[in-house]
Design an enzyme around this catalytic site. Structure first.
Site, PDB file in Angstrom:
ATOM      1  N   ASP A  50       0.837  -1.206   0.000  1.00 54.04           N
ATOM      2  CA  ASP A  50       0.000   0.000   0.000  1.00 54.04           C
ATOM      3  C   ASP A  50       0.870   1.254   0.000  1.00 54.04           C
ATOM      4  OD1 ASP A  50       0.879  -0.011   2.607  1.00 54.04           O
ATOM      5  OD2 ASP A  50      -1.099   0.024   3.527  1.00 54.04           O
ATOM      6  N   SER A  51       2.209   1.048   0.015  1.00 53.14           N
ATOM      7  CA  SER A  51       3.132   2.165  -0.201  1.00 53.14           C
ATOM      8  C   SER A  51       2.893   2.787  -1.575  1.00 53.14           C
ATOM      9  CB  SER A  51       4.588   1.702  -0.076  1.00 53.14           C
ATOM     10  OG  SER A  51       4.823   0.575  -0.891  1.00 53.14           O
ATOM     11  N   ASP A  81      -1.078  -6.443  -0.495  1.00 53.29           N
ATOM     12  CA  ASP A  81      -1.193  -5.756   0.795  1.00 53.29           C
ATOM     13  C   ASP A  81      -2.642  -5.343   1.047  1.00 53.29           C
ATOM     14  OD1 ASP A  81       0.044  -4.822   3.048  1.00 53.29           O
ATOM     15  OD2 ASP A  81       1.025  -3.117   2.092  1.00 53.29           O
ATOM     16  N   LYS A  88      -0.832  -9.629   2.798  1.00 57.77           N
ATOM     17  CA  LYS A  88      -0.125  -9.118   3.978  1.00 57.77           C
ATOM     18  C   LYS A  88      -1.053  -8.155   4.707  1.00 57.77           C
ATOM     19  CE  LYS A  88       3.117  -5.704   3.832  1.00 57.77           C
ATOM     20  NZ  LYS A  88       2.517  -4.755   4.779  1.00 57.77           N
ATOM     21  N   GLU A 113      -1.262  -5.528   8.446  1.00 56.90           N
ATOM     22  CA  GLU A 113      -0.512  -4.923   9.551  1.00 56.90           C
ATOM     23  C   GLU A 113      -1.141  -5.248  10.896  1.00 56.90           C
ATOM     24  OE1 GLU A 113       0.226  -0.713   8.939  1.00 56.90           O
ATOM     25  OE2 GLU A 113       1.006  -1.068   6.922  1.00 56.90           O
ATOM     26  N   GLU A 167       9.368  -4.303  10.397  1.00 63.84           N
ATOM     27  CA  GLU A 167       9.760  -2.989   9.867  1.00 63.84           C
ATOM     28  C   GLU A 167      10.335  -2.079  10.944  1.00 63.84           C
ATOM     29  OE1 GLU A 167       6.877  -1.114   7.308  1.00 63.84           O
ATOM     30  OE2 GLU A 167       8.079   0.718   7.157  1.00 63.84           O
TER      31      GLU A 167
HETATM   32  O1  KIV Z   1       3.504  -1.127   1.625  1.00 59.98           O
HETATM   33  C1  KIV Z   1       4.679  -1.515   1.624  1.00 59.98           C
HETATM   34  O2  KIV Z   1       5.456  -1.278   0.692  1.00 59.98           O
HETATM   35  C2  KIV Z   1       5.144  -2.249   2.785  1.00 59.98           C
HETATM   36  C3  KIV Z   1       6.617  -2.474   2.909  1.00 59.98           C
HETATM   37  C4  KIV Z   1       7.249  -1.263   3.469  1.00 59.98           C
HETATM   38  C5  KIV Z   1       6.936  -3.682   3.695  1.00 59.98           C
HETATM   39  O3  KIV Z   1       4.375  -2.621   3.619  1.00 59.98           O
END
Ligand code: KIV
Length: 249
Positions: A43-44, A82, A110, A112, A174
């Site tokens: 989600d970056s 994500d 993934k 959080e 992280e």
């Molecule tokens: O969203 C992302 O790119 C991440 C990484 C920083 C692990 O969660």
């Protein structure tokens, strides 16, 4: 394509796992051609691709477009999708959203932290889950290293153990001290993937824009730059402009 079991076998054999973010078809093709083990559609992309301020600004509809593009570009690579902010707010919502990613070709998802009841529900319904501990950008108040105090370290260890026991095959750690990354790696079955988590984790992940030098800003202190694609891109565009301008009428 590496399955969650293959990835866990790497841990047993001591082979490091390489993960990189990618968000679109072209860069997914590039990452697959390079032979990366896993692509994270993080989600970056809220920051790197869409210019939003926070990762929590991106939602499911946008993530689905990027996950689909990456799956098309890297059909032979393990793609981790994500879960965006609040897409995992309760077990059923999380499952429905995770299913949408898996139906597009993602190999795992993934998320959080430890949203209540979610990880056990996903694992129990056949969705391979990569956890994420330490700095949690979706909800963090600041981007300082986490786990420096004994209390904070203990709570990260507790969360890591909890998600390991629930059956996560992997977890991102992280921005935590190297010693904490080492400790967690030694105590969990899941494969640990560090980003600013020191050299002892089972693998590493970087944001593509940091690794390839694709932005004007500064990389976080833990993120090395391997090429300067921003400069290469500007050079290429300039050559193109010159070529257009110098063409005879
Ligand atoms: O969203 C992302 O790119 C991440 C990484 C920083 C692990 O969660």
């Amino acid at each position: 394509m590496l399955s969650p079991i293959d990835i866990k076998n790497r841990k047993l054999k001591g082979e490091k796992v390489s993960m990189i973010t990618a968000y679109d078809y072209a860069f997914a093709q590039m990452a697959e051609a390079a032979g990366v083990d896993q692509i994270l559609v993080g989600d970056s992309l809220a920051n790197t691709m869409l210019g939003y301020k926070k990762t929590s600004d991106v939602g499911m509809n946008e993530m689905l477009v990027f996950v689909a593009a990456v799956c098309r570009g890297a059909p032979n690579t393990h793609v981790v999708a994500d879960m965006p902010y609040l897409s995992d707010r309760d077990p059923q919502t999380a499952y429905d959203n995770a299913r949408r990613f898996m139906d597009l070709g993602a190999s795992s998802i993934k998320l959080e932290g430890t949203p209540e009841g979610v990880i056990e529900f996903l694992c129990g319904h056949g969705i391979p889950v990569c956890a994420h501990h330490g700095l949690l950008p979706q909800t963090a108040e600041n981007f300082k290293q986490k786990g420096r105090t004994e209390e904070e370290a203990a709570s990260i260890i507790k969360a890591a153990k909890f998600t390991d026991d629930l059956g996560c095959f992997e977890m991102v750690l992280e921005h935590i001290p190297e010693e904490l990354g080492k400790r967690i790696t030694g105590m969990v079955n899941a494969v640990t993937i560090g980003i600013g988590g020191g050299k002892f984790t089972d693998g590493q992940v970087l944001v593509m824009h940091d690794a390839l030098g694709m932005h004007l800003g500064k990389n976080p202190p833990f993120a090395p730059k391997f090429v300067d694609m921003f400069a290469l891109g500007v050079e290429g565009f300039r050559k193109y402009i010159e070529n257009v301008k110098s063409a005879a009428k």
